[in-house]
Design an enzyme around this catalytic site. Sequence first.
Site, short mmCIF file in Angstrom:
data_model
loop_
_atom_site.label_atom_id
_atom_site.label_comp_id
_atom_site.label_asym_id
_atom_site.label_seq_id
_atom_site.Cartn_x
_atom_site.Cartn_y
_atom_site.Cartn_z
CB SER A 162 -0.81 0.06 1.24
OG SER A 162 0.03 0.00 2.30
NE ARG A 204 4.38 -5.38 9.83
CZ ARG A 204 4.28 -4.63 10.81
NH1 ARG A 204 4.86 -5.23 12.10
NH2 ARG A 204 3.72 -3.44 10.76
CG ASN A 230 8.04 1.79 1.06
OD1 ASN A 230 7.80 2.98 1.02
ND2 ASN A 230 6.97 1.09 1.19
CB ILE A 256 5.38 5.40 -0.57
CG1 ILE A 256 4.93 6.68 0.06
CG2 ILE A 256 6.89 5.41 -1.24
CD1 ILE A 256 5.85 7.78 0.79
CE1 TYR A 258 9.05 7.29 10.52
CE2 TYR A 258 9.19 9.59 10.21
CZ TYR A 258 8.85 8.27 9.79
OH TYR A 258 8.74 8.37 8.48
#
Length: 261
Positions: free
Chosen positions: A20, A42, A93, A22, A158
Amino acid sequence: MTTRTNALNDMHAVVTGGGSGIGAAIARALVDAGARVTLIGRDPAKLEAQRLALGPSHAVHCVTADITQPDAVENAFASARDALGPVDILVNNAGQAQAAPFGKTDLGLWQRMLDVNLTGTFLCTQAALPAMIERGFGRIVNVASTAGQIGYAYVAAYCAAKHGVIGLTRALALETATTGVTVNAVCPGYTETPLLQTSLDQVVAKTGRSTDDARAALQRTNPQRRFIEPDEVAHAVLWLVMPESGSMTGQSISISGGEVM
């Protein structure tokens, strides 16, 4: 750039997080340029939906795997090679973002952000890079973030992980500079994806703002006052993996509407 529709013929690309957002847009761009594509993720349902969306006439292989686990990564790349041949292109990604003030960032959150965003990139690159070097050609593109170029409040873990991705990119580019392999990163700002919706939901839940107000607040980080589209990121990735882009390596390209780095 005008892309030849057969520019990547006979090349095999692996895209992590390809079900899904990008990742899906990148997979579409690679398939349209002629590549065979393995999608790793996953969620098997999302991967299968993306395979069907890319069309039955294309060589698309799906592997369900958790990229934070060394054995799972090794098995996933073995499956990819068995199905579609040696890996010429790797797009790291897969990622996850979770917000919390630093004082409420526990070790579990910290480790999750490092595991999926940084360690997953490390493991997948280790699985693909040796054979690329042996063959004298390879393209690795890491999907980082503007959070890897500057700091943002409330996403320290992050930011740290994505800064690590850019550092890894630069180090590997130097190590592989004479091998025919290039290693680059693209750094999108807020992009219209399911991951962005998760971030918006977190803002709404924690601040009481409306969704429209939350969207407007995030859009203000972009001088163009909009979110990036996944296809814009995919276009940049496609340019970096072209055979003609051999002099582009060690770069972290901001796709952010002019956000000051």
